[in-house]
Each structure stands twice: as structure tokens, then as C-alpha cells.
Design a protein around this motif. Structure first.
Motif, PDB file in Angstrom:
ATOM      1  N   PHE A   1      45.201  49.287  -0.221  1.00  0.00           N
ATOM      2  CA  PHE A   1      44.081  48.473   0.091  1.00  0.00           C
ATOM      3  C   PHE A   1      42.902  49.394  -0.379  1.00  0.00           C
ATOM      4  O   PHE A   1      42.963  50.453  -0.655  1.00  0.00           O
ATOM      5  CB  PHE A   1      43.976  48.188   1.594  1.00  0.00           C
ATOM      6  CG  PHE A   1      44.283  49.315   2.493  1.00  0.00           C
ATOM      7  CD1 PHE A   1      45.174  49.155   3.236  1.00  0.00           C
ATOM      8  CD2 PHE A   1      43.341  50.268   2.641  1.00  0.00           C
ATOM      9  CE1 PHE A   1      45.138  50.347   4.368  1.00  0.00           C
ATOM     10  CE2 PHE A   1      43.478  51.211   3.650  1.00  0.00           C
ATOM     11  CZ  PHE A   1      44.423  51.075   4.445  1.00  0.00           C
TER      12      PHE A   1
ATOM     13  N   ARG B   1      43.607  42.982  -4.215  1.00  0.00           N
ATOM     14  CA  ARG B   1      43.847  43.975  -3.488  1.00  0.00           C
ATOM     15  C   ARG B   1      43.199  43.583  -2.005  1.00  0.00           C
ATOM     16  O   ARG B   1      41.939  43.089  -1.986  1.00  0.00           O
ATOM     17  CB  ARG B   1      43.524  45.646  -3.516  1.00  0.00           C
ATOM     18  CG  ARG B   1      44.417  45.960  -4.992  1.00  0.00           C
ATOM     19  CD  ARG B   1      45.615  46.093  -4.652  1.00  0.00           C
ATOM     20  NE  ARG B   1      46.303  46.884  -5.651  1.00  0.00           N
ATOM     21  CZ  ARG B   1      47.634  47.434  -5.680  1.00  0.00           C
ATOM     22  NH1 ARG B   1      48.214  47.477  -4.539  1.00  0.00           N
ATOM     23  NH2 ARG B   1      48.117  47.800  -6.755  1.00  0.00           N
ATOM     24  N   PRO B   2      43.751  44.016  -0.800  1.00  0.00           N
ATOM     25  CA  PRO B   2      43.220  43.774   0.296  1.00  0.00           C
ATOM     26  C   PRO B   2      41.964  44.736   0.641  1.00  0.00           C
ATOM     27  O   PRO B   2      42.012  45.691   0.198  1.00  0.00           O
ATOM     28  CB  PRO B   2      44.326  43.910   1.569  1.00  0.00           C
ATOM     29  CG  PRO B   2      45.399  44.767   0.679  1.00  0.00           C
ATOM     30  CD  PRO B   2      45.387  44.389  -0.484  1.00  0.00           C
TER      31      PRO B   2
ATOM     32  N   GLY C   1      37.955  42.111  -3.839  1.00  0.00           N
ATOM     33  CA  GLY C   1      39.252  41.956  -3.646  1.00  0.00           C
ATOM     34  C   GLY C   1      40.017  40.941  -4.495  1.00  0.00           C
ATOM     35  O   GLY C   1      41.370  40.936  -4.906  1.00  0.00           O
ATOM     36  N   GLU C   2      39.244  39.704  -4.701  1.00  0.00           N
ATOM     37  CA  GLU C   2      39.723  38.839  -5.543  1.00  0.00           C
ATOM     38  C   GLU C   2      39.793  39.289  -6.991  1.00  0.00           C
ATOM     39  O   GLU C   2      40.903  39.022  -7.560  1.00  0.00           O
ATOM     40  CB  GLU C   2      38.821  37.534  -5.579  1.00  0.00           C
ATOM     41  CG  GLU C   2      39.125  36.344  -6.317  1.00  0.00           C
ATOM     42  CD  GLU C   2      40.528  35.680  -5.450  1.00  0.00           C
ATOM     43  OE1 GLU C   2      41.304  34.968  -6.548  1.00  0.00           O
ATOM     44  OE2 GLU C   2      40.542  36.026  -4.364  1.00  0.00           O
TER      45      GLU C   2
END
Length: 271
Positions: free
Chosen positions: A133, A156-157, A151-152
Motif C-alpha cells: 500500500f 494500490r490502496p 490509488g486509482e
């Protein structure tokens, strides 16, 4: 003691040929203090040599006249798995840097995602490989809306962390990733809720104190074993050594005048 092992990395750096402090956009910059550009170049070369001597690959981007902060390559983008989330700088003095870095990444053939939200690249984003993350800072430079966008873009978070002390205006002045699972950070640079999040996620973190942070001891780069750290940060180096890492001190006193040190000068190319 941490079980540490080094892995070879690939980095992007920019020579400080046009470096000076001609404006002040953070508390470290003093336009009345003299800057020795030649010394800055020599210190930067020492950093590059240390990286290559420890088995890492160093790429360089051509510096552009009129962009004195382009040496702080970490701010130019943020890359994970070969995907690049571009920068969009807050201050107009640095905004042209984004296009220079975008051109370099596109020419290198990586998938580049142009941002719509204000963010300053790896200055405010850190990747933790183990859990996979992203730690993302906001409060002074990067808009928190950029966290969702990153994130998009990168799949990944993202964990958002609020910075509350303007001396530590970027995440990379207050927190660094040491290996796949371990970070180091200065708690007082963060809001109370962000400190709680960090304690929960990283109970084994190396905790820095104010002296470490003021010496830019958290603006470091680690390969999992060797930690390239500002030479002034002797206390931080001792903490790292006590946890099984090998501190590699680098004198970047001239570049500290612009508000940056080791990490600010390095963008990691995570292929």
C-alpha cells in the motif's frame, strides 16, 4: 534487531547545475543565505557514487535553466509497478518541472498517468512493498483528493496521513520506508489521528525524535539494508544501526538550504 537484506534499486536523479535559493516556499529556504552551486554539484555526485557503489542503477534527467529545485527529483512523479502518476506542483515557481519529468518518463516508455489534482510526487507518497500500500501525506503541498487519484492510477490502496508542522512540509521529511515491512517516522509531524494510524500499522517502526527530523534524518533512502542518510543526522544513523541497518552518511549541506536532502534528490523507479 531487524533482519535486513539489500535489494538492488533503480533511481532517477537530476544534477543541481542550476540550483540556487532564489525564492522561499518552505521554512528552510533563506534567499539571503549564500548558496555554493559548485559544492552542491559535488555533493550530489558523491550521492550518485554511493548509490552505484552499493549496486544500484542511477539514471539522470537533464536539468533545465530557471528551475533551481529540479534537483529534488522525488517531487517529479511517483512510480509503482512501472506505472507513473505525474506531479502537479502547488507553487508556480515549480510547476514547469512537472512537464520536464513527464517528458522524461514518457520517453522512457512507462505508462504515464497525468494528474488533475495537486500533488508533489514521491515527496508526499511512500510505497510499502510488503503490504503493497501507499502512505500519502497532505496538509501543506499535496491535495488529499490526489490520494484517491493516485490509488486509482496505480491500483494500490492508499493510507492518508495529515502533516501538521510546516517544517516537515512533505511526507518524505517526516517518514521513510526502511524495508518491506518497516518504516521510520517523527510522530509530532503528524496529527493525533495519523499518529494513531501509524502506531496501528507499524508497531515495530523506528521512532525518530525532533533532532533527527531537524537534521533531515528522515529524508533518507533505504535498499533494505543500506540506508543513505544525511550526514548531519548522527542520532538517526545510530538508531538505524541499532536495528540492524547500515547507515551510509551523505553530506548534502548545500541542498538542505533548499529544504531537501537524500530522499528529495531521488525518485525510485519501481519497475
Amino acid at each position: 534487531m531487524t533482519d535486513t537484506s539489500a535489494t538492488s534499486r533503480t533511481y532517477l536523479l537530476c544534477p543541481p547545475e542550476h540550483y540556487t535559493v532564489s525564492y522561499a516556499i518552505n521554512p528552510w529556504m533563506d534567499t539571503t543565505a549564500p548558496v555554493d552551486t559548485a559544492l552542491a554539484v559535488n555533493q550530489w555526485k558523491t550521492l550518485c557514487e554511493a548509490l552505484t557503489e552499493h549496486g544500484h542503477t542511477v539514471h539522470t534527467i537533464e536539468p533545465e535553466a530557471g528551475l533551481p529545485d529540479m534537483v529534488y527529483a522525488a517531487n517529479g512523479a511517483f512510480m509503482v509497478d512501472g506505472a507513473v502518476y505525474g506531479a502537479r506542483f502547488r507553487y508556480p515557481q515549480r510547476q514547469p518541472e512537472a512537464a520536464a519529468y513527464e517528458k522524461w518518463f514518457r520517453a522512457a516508455g512507462w505508462r504515464f498517468v497525468a494528474p488533475t489534482e495537486t500533488n508533489e510526487g514521491e515527496g508526499d507518497f511512500a510505497y510499502v512493498p510488503g503490504p503493497g500500500f501507499i502512505l500519502a501525506g497532505y496538509g501543506f503541498r499535496t491535495d488529499p483528493r490526489a490520494h484517491a487519484e493516485a490509488g486509482e492510477a496505480l491500483g494500490r490502496p492508499v493510507v492518508s496521513l495529515k502533516l501538521v508542522d510546516d517544517r516537515f512540509y512533505h511526507l518524505d521529511t517526516a517518514l521513510a520506508v526502511l524495508d518491506d515491512e518497516t518504516i521510520t517516522y517523527y510522530p509530532q509531524a503528524f496529527s493525533a489521528s495519523s499518529r494513531k494510524v501509524l502506531r496501528q500499522l507499524f508497531p515495530g517502526a523506528v521512532i525518530a525524535d525532533e533532532a533527527d527530523a531537524l537534521a533531515f534524518g528522515l529524508n533518507l533512502v533505504s535498499d533494505g539494508r543500506n540506508v543513505f542518510v544525511n550526514a548531519e543526522a548522527t542520532g538517526m544513523a545510530a538508531k538505524l544501526e541499532s536495528r540492524g541497518y547500515r547507515a551510509v552518511p551523505i553530506d548534502l549541506s548545500e541542498l538542505k538550504k533548499g529544504g531537501g536532502s537524500v530522499k528529495c534528490c531521488i525518485s525510485e523507479l519501481r519497475l
